[in-house]
Design an enzyme around this catalytic site. Structure first.
Site, PDB file in Angstrom:
ATOM      1  N   GLY A 254       0.842  -1.182   0.000  1.00  0.00           N
ATOM      2  CA  GLY A 254       0.000   0.000   0.000  1.00  0.00           C
ATOM      3  C   GLY A 254       0.880   1.235   0.000  1.00  0.00           C
ATOM      4  O   GLY A 254       2.084   1.166   0.260  1.00  0.00           O
ATOM      5  N   TYR A 255       0.267   2.379  -0.267  1.00  0.00           N
ATOM      6  CA  TYR A 255       1.019   3.612  -0.452  1.00  0.00           C
ATOM      7  C   TYR A 255       0.597   4.660   0.568  1.00  0.00           C
ATOM      8  O   TYR A 255      -0.586   4.967   0.712  1.00  0.00           O
ATOM      9  CB  TYR A 255       0.832   4.124  -1.880  1.00  0.00           C
ATOM     10  CG  TYR A 255       1.489   3.170  -2.841  1.00  0.00           C
ATOM     11  CD1 TYR A 255       2.817   3.358  -3.211  1.00  0.00           C
ATOM     12  CD2 TYR A 255       0.845   2.026  -3.280  1.00  0.00           C
ATOM     13  CE1 TYR A 255       3.461   2.448  -4.033  1.00  0.00           C
ATOM     14  CE2 TYR A 255       1.479   1.107  -4.093  1.00  0.00           C
ATOM     15  CZ  TYR A 255       2.787   1.323  -4.465  1.00  0.00           C
ATOM     16  OH  TYR A 255       3.427   0.407  -5.255  1.00  0.00           O
TER      17      TYR A 255
END
Length: 151
Positions: A27-28
């Site tokens: 995820g970012y």
């Protein structure tokens, strides 16, 4: 420094069974610059990537499982899950074949990392590689994570 070429894949080699693989979830926290968290099997990382398409700075920092889970709740966009199959190409090069899980399935991409930019520019991909998307930022995982996905 990360130097890589990236290709869409629409047909796979005859068999993937002899090759090792990793299960990846990422995820970012930020996409400009890229700050990513990743679980790869039982290992956890925080990664920074600079701007760029084929050549970028990349730094990895080990995380604990608890730190990863804490940061996972703070990610923006979609979490990306994929199986990464490692296919030896030469003594120096390995194909990283990413087979994405829903909601990104049936997307498949092959990446090859190179020791030099010159080697990357001279690379002739195997016949089963599809369109070269190295210079198309839409195919960076950080860009994919921002897409609105219909579930």
């Amino acid at each position: 420094m990360e130097i890589e070429r990236k290709y869409l894949v629409t047909s796979l080699p005859d068999t993937l069974e002899p090759y090792s693989y990793h299960m990846i979830e990422q995820g970012y926290l930020c996409t400009e610059p890229v700050v990513r968290i990743r679980r790869q099997d039982d290992d956890y990382f925080l990664t920074y990537k600079s701007k760029g398409l084929m050549v970028r700075e990349e730094y990895n920092l080990a995380l604990t499982r608890d730190a990863y889970l804490h940061l996972r709740e703070k990610t923006d966009g979609s979490i990306i899950s994929k199986k990464r199959v490692l296919i030896p190409l030469t003594n120096e090069l390995t194909i990283e074949l990413d087979i994405f899980a829903p909601p990104f399935a049936p997307l498949m991409m092959a990446e090859v990392e190179f020791p030099t930019e010159e080697m990357a520019l001279r690379f002739e991909p195997p016949a089963w590689f599809g369109q070269d998307v190295t210079f198309d930022g839409r195919y960076h995982n950080s860009a994919l994570s921002r897409q609105k996905i219909q579930v």
